[in-house]
Design a protein around this motif. Structure first.
Motif, PDB file in Angstrom:
ATOM      1  N   ILE A  57      11.461 -23.949 -13.320  1.00  0.00           N
ATOM      2  CA  ILE A  57      11.101 -24.823 -12.201  1.00  0.00           C
ATOM      3  C   ILE A  57      12.281 -24.917 -11.238  1.00  0.00           C
ATOM      4  O   ILE A  57      13.405 -24.554 -11.577  1.00  0.00           O
ATOM      5  N   ASN A  58      12.010 -25.388 -10.032  1.00  0.00           N
ATOM      6  CA  ASN A  58      13.006 -25.531  -8.961  1.00  0.00           C
ATOM      7  C   ASN A  58      13.673 -24.200  -8.633  1.00  0.00           C
ATOM      8  O   ASN A  58      14.892 -24.121  -8.473  1.00  0.00           O
ATOM      9  N   ALA A  59      12.891 -23.153  -8.516  1.00  0.00           N
ATOM     10  CA  ALA A  59      13.440 -21.831  -8.201  1.00  0.00           C
ATOM     11  C   ALA A  59      14.042 -21.790  -6.804  1.00  0.00           C
ATOM     12  O   ALA A  59      14.932 -20.987  -6.533  1.00  0.00           O
ATOM     13  N   GLY A  60      13.587 -22.638  -5.923  1.00  0.00           N
ATOM     14  CA  GLY A  60      14.123 -22.672  -4.568  1.00  0.00           C
ATOM     15  C   GLY A  60      15.509 -23.273  -4.478  1.00  0.00           C
ATOM     16  O   GLY A  60      16.170 -23.154  -3.452  1.00  0.00           O
ATOM     17  N   LYS A  61      15.991 -23.906  -5.531  1.00  0.00           N
ATOM     18  CA  LYS A  61      17.305 -24.555  -5.524  1.00  0.00           C
ATOM     19  C   LYS A  61      18.343 -23.760  -6.303  1.00  0.00           C
ATOM     20  O   LYS A  61      19.370 -24.291  -6.694  1.00  0.00           O
ATOM     21  N   ILE A  62      18.090 -22.478  -6.520  1.00  0.00           N
ATOM     22  CA  ILE A  62      19.010 -21.638  -7.284  1.00  0.00           C
ATOM     23  C   ILE A  62      20.254 -21.336  -6.448  1.00  0.00           C
ATOM     24  O   ILE A  62      20.206 -21.350  -5.218  1.00  0.00           O
ATOM     25  N   ALA A  63      21.363 -21.071  -7.106  1.00  0.00           N
ATOM     26  CA  ALA A  63      22.617 -20.774  -6.413  1.00  0.00           C
ATOM     27  C   ALA A  63      22.833 -19.265  -6.393  1.00  0.00           C
ATOM     28  O   ALA A  63      22.728 -18.602  -7.417  1.00  0.00           O
ATOM     29  N   LEU A  91      13.783 -14.588   1.115  1.00  0.00           N
ATOM     30  CA  LEU A  91      13.004 -14.863  -0.083  1.00  0.00           C
ATOM     31  C   LEU A  91      13.273 -16.261  -0.634  1.00  0.00           C
ATOM     32  O   LEU A  91      12.375 -16.890  -1.186  1.00  0.00           O
ATOM     33  N   LEU A  92      14.501 -16.747  -0.486  1.00  0.00           N
ATOM     34  CA  LEU A  92      14.833 -18.073  -0.980  1.00  0.00           C
ATOM     35  C   LEU A  92      14.043 -19.149  -0.242  1.00  0.00           C
ATOM     36  O   LEU A  92      13.700 -20.174  -0.823  1.00  0.00           O
ATOM     37  N   GLN A  93      13.722 -18.883   1.007  1.00  0.00           N
ATOM     38  CA  GLN A  93      12.931 -19.842   1.768  1.00  0.00           C
ATOM     39  C   GLN A  93      11.436 -19.638   1.580  1.00  0.00           C
ATOM     40  O   GLN A  93      10.678 -20.599   1.510  1.00  0.00           O
ATOM     41  N   ASN A  94      10.988 -18.376   1.507  1.00  0.00           N
ATOM     42  CA  ASN A  94       9.556 -18.095   1.476  1.00  0.00           C
ATOM     43  C   ASN A  94       8.985 -17.955   0.069  1.00  0.00           C
ATOM     44  O   ASN A  94       7.935 -18.509  -0.227  1.00  0.00           O
ATOM     45  N   LYS A  95       9.638 -17.172  -0.778  1.00  0.00           N
ATOM     46  CA  LYS A  95       9.097 -16.883  -2.102  1.00  0.00           C
ATOM     47  C   LYS A  95      10.232 -16.760  -3.113  1.00  0.00           C
ATOM     48  O   LYS A  95      10.572 -15.658  -3.558  1.00  0.00           O
ATOM     49  N   PRO A  96      10.846 -17.875  -3.533  1.00  0.00           N
ATOM     50  CA  PRO A  96      11.984 -17.803  -4.452  1.00  0.00           C
ATOM     51  C   PRO A  96      11.597 -17.326  -5.850  1.00  0.00           C
ATOM     52  O   PRO A  96      12.461 -16.894  -6.614  1.00  0.00           O
ATOM     53  N   LEU A 121       6.641 -15.092 -18.484  1.00  0.00           N
ATOM     54  CA  LEU A 121       7.516 -15.824 -17.581  1.00  0.00           C
ATOM     55  C   LEU A 121       6.687 -16.481 -16.482  1.00  0.00           C
ATOM     56  O   LEU A 121       5.887 -15.825 -15.821  1.00  0.00           O
ATOM     57  N   ARG A 122       6.878 -17.791 -16.296  1.00  0.00           N
ATOM     58  CA  ARG A 122       6.202 -18.532 -15.240  1.00  0.00           C
ATOM     59  C   ARG A 122       7.279 -19.159 -14.363  1.00  0.00           C
ATOM     60  O   ARG A 122       8.104 -19.931 -14.852  1.00  0.00           O
ATOM     61  N   VAL A 123       7.286 -18.842 -13.075  1.00  0.00           N
ATOM     62  CA  VAL A 123       8.307 -19.339 -12.160  1.00  0.00           C
ATOM     63  C   VAL A 123       7.628 -20.157 -11.068  1.00  0.00           C
ATOM     64  O   VAL A 123       6.641 -19.708 -10.476  1.00  0.00           O
ATOM     65  N   PHE A 124       8.182 -21.339 -10.805  1.00  0.00           N
ATOM     66  CA  PHE A 124       7.632 -22.232  -9.787  1.00  0.00           C
ATOM     67  C   PHE A 124       8.748 -22.664  -8.850  1.00  0.00           C
ATOM     68  O   PHE A 124       9.857 -22.981  -9.283  1.00  0.00           O
ATOM     69  N   ALA A 125       8.444 -22.712  -7.538  1.00  0.00           N
ATOM     70  CA  ALA A 125       9.447 -23.070  -6.542  1.00  0.00           C
ATOM     71  C   ALA A 125       9.798 -24.547  -6.607  1.00  0.00           C
ATOM     72  O   ALA A 125      10.937 -24.933  -6.357  1.00  0.00           O
ATOM     73  N   GLY A 126       8.849 -25.396  -6.963  1.00  0.00           N
ATOM     74  CA  GLY A 126       9.092 -26.833  -7.028  1.00  0.00           C
ATOM     75  C   GLY A 126       9.255 -27.320  -8.450  1.00  0.00           C
ATOM     76  O   GLY A 126       9.424 -26.544  -9.390  1.00  0.00           O
ATOM     77  N   ALA A 127       9.166 -28.644  -8.600  1.00  0.00           N
ATOM     78  CA  ALA A 127       9.359 -29.248  -9.918  1.00  0.00           C
ATOM     79  C   ALA A 127       8.058 -29.382 -10.699  1.00  0.00           C
ATOM     80  O   ALA A 127       8.084 -29.623 -11.894  1.00  0.00           O
ATOM     81  N   GLU A 128       6.912 -29.226 -10.035  1.00  0.00           N
ATOM     82  CA  GLU A 128       5.630 -29.377 -10.717  1.00  0.00           C
ATOM     83  C   GLU A 128       5.176 -28.051 -11.306  1.00  0.00           C
ATOM     84  O   GLU A 128       5.383 -26.996 -10.712  1.00  0.00           O
ATOM     85  N   HIS A 129       4.523 -28.127 -12.467  1.00  0.00           N
ATOM     86  CA  HIS A 129       3.936 -26.946 -13.089  1.00  0.00           C
ATOM     87  C   HIS A 129       2.699 -27.375 -13.861  1.00  0.00           C
ATOM     88  O   HIS A 129       2.604 -28.521 -14.311  1.00  0.00           O
TER      89      HIS A 129
END
Length: 149
Positions: A57-63, A91-96, A121-129
């Motif tokens: 979760i939170n794939a958009g907040k990766i460093a 990609l970090l903005q559109n499809k992390p 593997l399940r990847v989600f940009a936000g915190a909800e899944h």
């Protein structure tokens, strides 16, 4: 000493959830790849599918470290002229999710078993899944990015 070979009844597939907030991409990918392969279990065998399901979760907040924001990720549709290239910053903005999936795929072995493990593997940009009924265990990555401190 005899070599241990897990039987199909011995193989269990647990669910883990990993928070990618401020975690460096490479460190996250290695930990997730180890979970997908089942290397955290005492019954691990490289030829047997003892892997786990992993939710990131939170794939958009990766460093991203170094100059990876300018690095490009390629994909081809299979059609003539279908080569697509996107920078990690786009990609970090559109499809992390695509960044993490590509990094984990590169850390898995190149065989048919890796394709089966990558499907877990399940990847989600936000915190909800949507996988709360599976009751995933929290897997914490202790090393976070130096820029986040």
């Amino acid at each position: 000493m005899k070599t241990f070979t897990p039987k199909p009844a011995d193989l269990t597939h647990d669910w883990y959830i990993v928070d990618a907030t401020d975690v460096v991409l490479g460190r996250l990918a290695t930990q997730v790849a180890n979970l997908l392969r089942g290397k955290n279990k005492p019954t691990y065998a490289p030829h047997a599918d003892s892997g786990n399901y992993v939710i990131v979760i939170n794939a958009g907040k990766i460093a991203l470290t170094g100059d990876k924001s300018g690095k490009e990720l390629y994909a081809h549709s299979g059609r003539p002229g279908g080569l697509r290239r996107d920078t990690y910053a786009q990609l970090l903005q559109n499809k992390p999710e695509r960044i993490i999936t590509a990094a984990v795929k590169g850390m898995l072995p190149k065989n048919r078993l890796a394709a089966v493990q990558l499907k877990r593997l399940r990847v989600f940009a936000g915190a909800e899944h949507p996988h709360t009924p599976q009751k995933p265990q929290t897997f914490e990555i202790k090393q976070i990015s130096q820029q986040a401190k």
